[in-house]
Enzyme design. Sequence first.
Site, PDB file in Angstrom:
ATOM      1  N   CYS A 115       2.575   3.777   8.546  1.00 28.40           N
ATOM      2  CA  CYS A 115       2.603   5.001   7.739  1.00 28.40           C
ATOM      3  C   CYS A 115       3.329   6.117   8.485  1.00 28.40           C
ATOM      4  CB  CYS A 115       1.187   5.444   7.399  1.00 28.40           C
ATOM      5  SG  CYS A 115       1.137   6.991   6.458  1.00 28.40           S
ATOM      6  N   GLN A 155      -6.818  -2.259   3.450  1.00 27.84           N
ATOM      7  CA  GLN A 155      -6.050  -1.847   4.621  1.00 27.84           C
ATOM      8  C   GLN A 155      -6.828  -0.786   5.395  1.00 27.84           C
ATOM      9  OE1 GLN A 155      -2.475   0.895   4.780  1.00 27.84           O
ATOM     10  NE2 GLN A 155      -1.436  -1.047   5.225  1.00 27.84           N
ATOM     11  N   ARG A 204       7.835   1.213  -3.754  1.00 23.48           N
ATOM     12  CA  ARG A 204       8.455   2.156  -4.690  1.00 23.48           C
ATOM     13  C   ARG A 204       9.154   1.443  -5.840  1.00 23.48           C
ATOM     14  NH1 ARG A 204      12.428   5.220  -1.201  1.00 23.48           N
ATOM     15  NH2 ARG A 204      12.449   3.225  -0.092  1.00 23.48           N
ATOM     16  N   PRO A 226       0.854  -1.193   0.000  1.00 23.17           N
ATOM     17  CA  PRO A 226       0.000   0.000   0.000  1.00 23.17           C
ATOM     18  C   PRO A 226       0.887   1.239   0.000  1.00 23.17           C
ATOM     19  CG  PRO A 226       0.174  -0.867   2.231  1.00 23.17           C
ATOM     20  CD  PRO A 226       0.944  -1.813   1.340  1.00 23.17           C
ATOM     21  N   MET A 227       0.622   2.171  -0.891  1.00 18.06           N
ATOM     22  CA  MET A 227       1.347   3.447  -0.909  1.00 18.06           C
ATOM     23  C   MET A 227       0.327   4.558  -1.101  1.00 18.06           C
ATOM     24  SD  MET A 227       4.829   2.763  -3.111  1.00 18.06           S
ATOM     25  CE  MET A 227       5.370   4.474  -2.934  1.00 18.06           C
ATOM     26  N   GLN A 228       0.043   5.249  -0.013  1.00 17.59           N
ATOM     27  CA  GLN A 228      -0.992   6.270  -0.052  1.00 17.59           C
ATOM     28  C   GLN A 228      -0.675   7.352  -1.076  1.00 17.59           C
ATOM     29  OE1 GLN A 228      -3.684   5.832   1.541  1.00 17.59           O
ATOM     30  NE2 GLN A 228      -4.733   7.760   1.121  1.00 17.59           N
ATOM     31  N   GLU A 230      13.726  -1.457   0.516  1.00 16.23           N
ATOM     32  CA  GLU A 230      14.941  -1.457  -0.305  1.00 16.23           C
ATOM     33  C   GLU A 230      15.061  -2.674  -1.216  1.00 16.23           C
ATOM     34  OE1 GLU A 230      17.191   1.148  -0.684  1.00 16.23           O
ATOM     35  OE2 GLU A 230      15.595   2.144   0.448  1.00 16.23           O
ATOM     36  N   LYS A 283       0.903  -4.368   9.129  1.00 12.21           N
ATOM     37  CA  LYS A 283       2.139  -3.825   8.562  1.00 12.21           C
ATOM     38  C   LYS A 283       2.757  -2.865   9.565  1.00 12.21           C
ATOM     39  CE  LYS A 283       4.108  -2.035   4.264  1.00 12.21           C
ATOM     40  NZ  LYS A 283       4.948  -0.931   4.734  1.00 12.21           N
TER      41      LYS A 283
END
EC number: 1.3.1.-
Length: 310
Positions: A98, A68, A225, A7-9, A202, A139
């Site tokens: 987050c 989520q 990412r 999840p990436m807001q 990473e 998470k």
Amino acid sequence: MRVILAPMQGVLDPFVRELLTEVNDYDLCITEFVRVVDQLLPEKVFYRLCPELKNQGFTSSGTPVRVQLLGQHPKCLAENAIRAIDLGSHGIDLNCGCPSKTVNGSNGGAALLKQPELIYRATQALRRAVPSEFPVSVKVRLGWDDISQAFEIADAVEQGGATEITVHGRTKADGYRADRINWKKISEVRERLSIPVIANGEIWHWQDGQDCLSQTGCQDLMVGRGALNIPNLSHVLKSNAEKMPWYEIQKILQKYANVENEYDSGFYHVARIKQWLRYLNKEYNEANQVFDKIKTCQTAEDLKLRLNEK
């Protein structure tokens, strides 16, 4: 090995999930967070953040999606979890990682890392509310400003009844600094727990994935990412495939620009594609050229025209 799309807001929205799962074999996607405050949210909120619920919780290419939740009130989290499950979510994920100042200021996301007891109670409430056949995942990061509570946080998740835990290998204070990644601590957490631990942080290329699996002892990876830098990252990580050629990425960007978004105010796709190009630029020099071509775009129509220019 499972590879899960993180999840990436404000980044990995439903449209990006759709595009990335079409060209990958992700095992699961986690949605952007659904913010839970003090009430049961209407169905339209869940459908907006997870339109896949209208397709039995799958993307059009068949990848399952898990909603989520973000919040601090166990009872409200549980009530909204039931709604998400009833609508078709493949389990529930709790956001305890987050790092956004806005989110943390409301005692959500990574702010819960300072309160392992609250993580325990929230996880327990979710587990009791969600039918046993549906997974409850959490998470987390390794801590708030240091890793001294990493074990306590992980124990809270397991003792609360979670099915699995994703550990991002940095603290909240570390942000996304590459030099702060701590896969060794993820390994120590994994050795301590009896539930599956998913490693995150990473993981950009095939070798990163191999190194992370080796150093953490985990069997599964979550990527965020990196999935934007290399759109076919799941294939790369699973089979050491070549990264997608630029001409295929151009097709993805053009398709994204043409997707109709009922919630769009007119500038949505312009901003999002500019954002995506900044990620792509880390792997593809061509991304800079495209960014220069569209950087003055202000409308979706103008964006489509410029992306289609030869």
